[in-house]
Design a protein around this motif. Structure first.
Motif, PDB file in Angstrom:
ATOM      1  N   ASP A 236       7.963  -9.522   3.374  1.00 41.12           N
ATOM      2  CA  ASP A 236       7.794  -9.811   1.951  1.00 41.12           C
ATOM      3  C   ASP A 236       8.303  -8.700   1.046  1.00 41.12           C
ATOM      4  OD1 ASP A 236       6.572 -12.175   2.726  1.00 41.12           O
ATOM      5  OD2 ASP A 236       4.534 -11.415   2.464  1.00 41.12           O
ATOM      6  N   SER A 237       8.011  -7.443   1.412  1.00 39.66           N
ATOM      7  CA  SER A 237       8.346  -6.329   0.515  1.00 39.66           C
ATOM      8  C   SER A 237       9.847  -6.168   0.332  1.00 39.66           C
ATOM      9  CB  SER A 237       7.747  -5.024   1.035  1.00 39.66           C
ATOM     10  OG  SER A 237       8.347  -4.633   2.260  1.00 39.66           O
ATOM     11  N   ALA A 241       9.553  -5.911  -3.563  1.00 45.43           N
ATOM     12  CA  ALA A 241       9.512  -4.530  -4.066  1.00 45.43           C
ATOM     13  C   ALA A 241      10.695  -4.174  -4.959  1.00 45.43           C
ATOM     14  CB  ALA A 241       9.407  -3.549  -2.897  1.00 45.43           C
ATOM     15  N   THR A 293       2.757   0.150  -2.345  1.00 41.39           N
ATOM     16  CA  THR A 293       2.822  -1.294  -2.561  1.00 41.39           C
ATOM     17  C   THR A 293       4.120  -1.736  -3.237  1.00 41.39           C
ATOM     18  OG1 THR A 293       1.625  -1.078  -4.656  1.00 41.39           O
ATOM     19  CG2 THR A 293       0.322  -1.520  -2.665  1.00 41.39           C
ATOM     20  N   ARG A 294       4.871  -0.788  -3.818  1.00 50.17           N
ATOM     21  CA  ARG A 294       6.164  -1.124  -4.411  1.00 50.17           C
ATOM     22  C   ARG A 294       7.328  -0.542  -3.598  1.00 50.17           C
ATOM     23  NH1 ARG A 294       5.740  -2.133 -10.871  1.00 50.17           N
ATOM     24  NH2 ARG A 294       3.667  -3.091 -10.832  1.00 50.17           N
ATOM     25  N   PHE A 296      10.009  -1.051  -0.795  1.00 48.68           N
ATOM     26  CA  PHE A 296      10.670  -2.194  -0.154  1.00 48.68           C
ATOM     27  C   PHE A 296      10.545  -2.162   1.362  1.00 48.68           C
ATOM     28  CE2 PHE A 296      13.773   1.133  -0.132  1.00 48.68           C
ATOM     29  CZ  PHE A 296      14.544   0.939   1.001  1.00 48.68           C
ATOM     30  N   MET A 298       7.609  -1.526   2.859  1.00 47.07           N
ATOM     31  CA  MET A 298       6.195  -1.632   3.190  1.00 47.07           C
ATOM     32  C   MET A 298       5.942  -2.641   4.312  1.00 47.07           C
ATOM     33  SD  MET A 298       2.859  -2.551   0.837  1.00 47.07           S
ATOM     34  CE  MET A 298       3.258  -4.299   0.735  1.00 47.07           C
ATOM     35  N   SER A 299       6.585  -3.796   4.269  1.00 51.84           N
ATOM     36  CA  SER A 299       6.354  -4.805   5.313  1.00 51.84           C
ATOM     37  C   SER A 299       6.774  -4.299   6.681  1.00 51.84           C
ATOM     38  CB  SER A 299       7.108  -6.094   4.976  1.00 51.84           C
ATOM     39  OG  SER A 299       6.545  -6.734   3.857  1.00 51.84           O
TER      40      SER A 299
END
Length: 353
Positions: A236-237, A241, A293-294, A296, A298-299
């Motif tokens: 998702d990120s 992101a 959390t922002r 890219f 992170m996932s």
């Protein structure tokens, strides 16, 4: 092609944001795809006031980033200038000594506290692998990642100026890390050596660890993979992101194999992407993973942490609200100070065991 500055600072975040606007219909036609309507997302209410100011400044400065397809030396000079300023800020906060030399024929920078290595760290050493898309980050980028741990933790930190693209390709950087590691093994126990890096350096940390294990060298005592880890980009990120950090809609996230350094690499190569070999991952030392959390990545970080945990590795994942890729490059934010403290505590807890 213009890109958000804060993405470019860390490594290759700028590439993801820029490449993500390429048109693609394959995703939209998938039955499980979700079409997002245009919306305005406020900055995280859980982030600090200081980070909010930095975030606003970066959104404004992003328009001045150089074109991705410009000359590599121009890009290197641009990011070196940014990191040089950060080094100056960090050296005012932490008094350190910096020595440029070579280990195993590889250029390195040795960063130590000006007051001397802390008593508890005299038999330990940290090895930093800087970020920079496997394109830039040598010298000043490495110092940005090394000074806080030397200053706060009292460690000797060796930052490796490994070979990068486009002049070099995989596994040149891993070879350089192995060469430095072999030299350090003559002075330190493997259990007293910590290996860490951010962005491209986080990927390289995982790659170098895999190489060390495959070549039957003793594993380092602990490693840190920050803002990139054991696997390629995705999840998702990779889509969300870039938009949360000022980029456009992403329809086709970039893969690491698109970077010049990975030219000719096979996607299933476990020495490039250790996640491809769970049995190899199971042999990894305790691993610290840090993201925001922002970010890219992170996932891919969450996926890597889950994989490590599944294979029985002591994995510790920390995620900061509202933080972007390699956020702790800016030392003035409370979130950065927290991240440094987490890193120091992690290595203090695991090295020597």
């Amino acid at each position: 092609m213009r890109i958000p500055l804060f993405l470019a600072l860390a490594a290759w975040a700028f590439i993801v944001s820029a490449a993500g606007v390429a048109p693609s219909t394959s995703t939209a036609r998938r039955a499980d795809a979700v079409q997002l309507s245009a919306s305005t997302v406020p900055y995280s209410s859980f982030a600090s006031a200081a980070s909010r100011k930095v975030f606003r400044r970066m959104l404004e400065q992003g328009r001045h980033a150089p074109p991705l397809d410009g000359p590599i030396q121009a890009n290197r000079a641009y990011y070196a200038k940014i990191n040089r300023v950060r080094v100056q800020v960090m050296r005012k906060r932490w008094a350190v000594h910096i020595e440029r030399t070579t280990l195993g024929g590889v250029p390195v920078q040795i960063v130590t506290p000006a007051a001397g290595i802390a008593r508890a760290q005299r038999d330990r050493v940290l090895v930093n692998l800087h970020g920079g898309a496997f394109l830039w980050g040598a010298r000043y980028g490495g110092l940005v990642e090394s000074i806080p741990l030397a200053g706060l933790g009292g460690y000797k930190v060796i930052s490796v100026d490994y070979r990068q693209g486009p002049e070099h390709v995989f596994p040149a950087a891993s070879e350089d890390v192995e060469a430095v590691y072999r030299v350090l093994l003559k002075r330190y126990k493997a259990a007293d050596i910590g290996l860490y890096g951010c962005s491209a350096g986080g990927i390289l940390t995982a790659e170098a660890t895999a190489r060390i294990l495959v070549h039957k060298l003793p594993a380092p005592g602990a490693i840190g993979t920050y803002c990139s880890s054991l696997t390629d980009l995705g999840g998702d990120s990779a889509y969300l992101a870039p938009m949360l950090t000022g980029g456009g809609p992403v329809t086709h996230p970039l893969k690491l194999l698109d970077l010049p350094y990975f030219r000719g690499v096979q996607a299933d190569d476990p020495l490039a992407f250790p996640a491809n070999d769970p049995k190899l991952v199971a042999r990894f030392p305790p691993t610290l993973l840090i993201t925001g959390t922002r970010d890219f990545t992170m996932s891919s970080m969450v996926y890597s942490a889950n994989l490590l945990e599944r294979e029985g590795v002591d994995a510790e994942l920390h995620v900061w609200n509202g933080m972007w890729h390699a956020f702790f490059s800016d030392p003035g934010m409370p979130e950065s100070q927290q991240a440094y403290a987490v890193m120091v505590r992690f290595f203090d807890r695991h090295l020597g065991h």
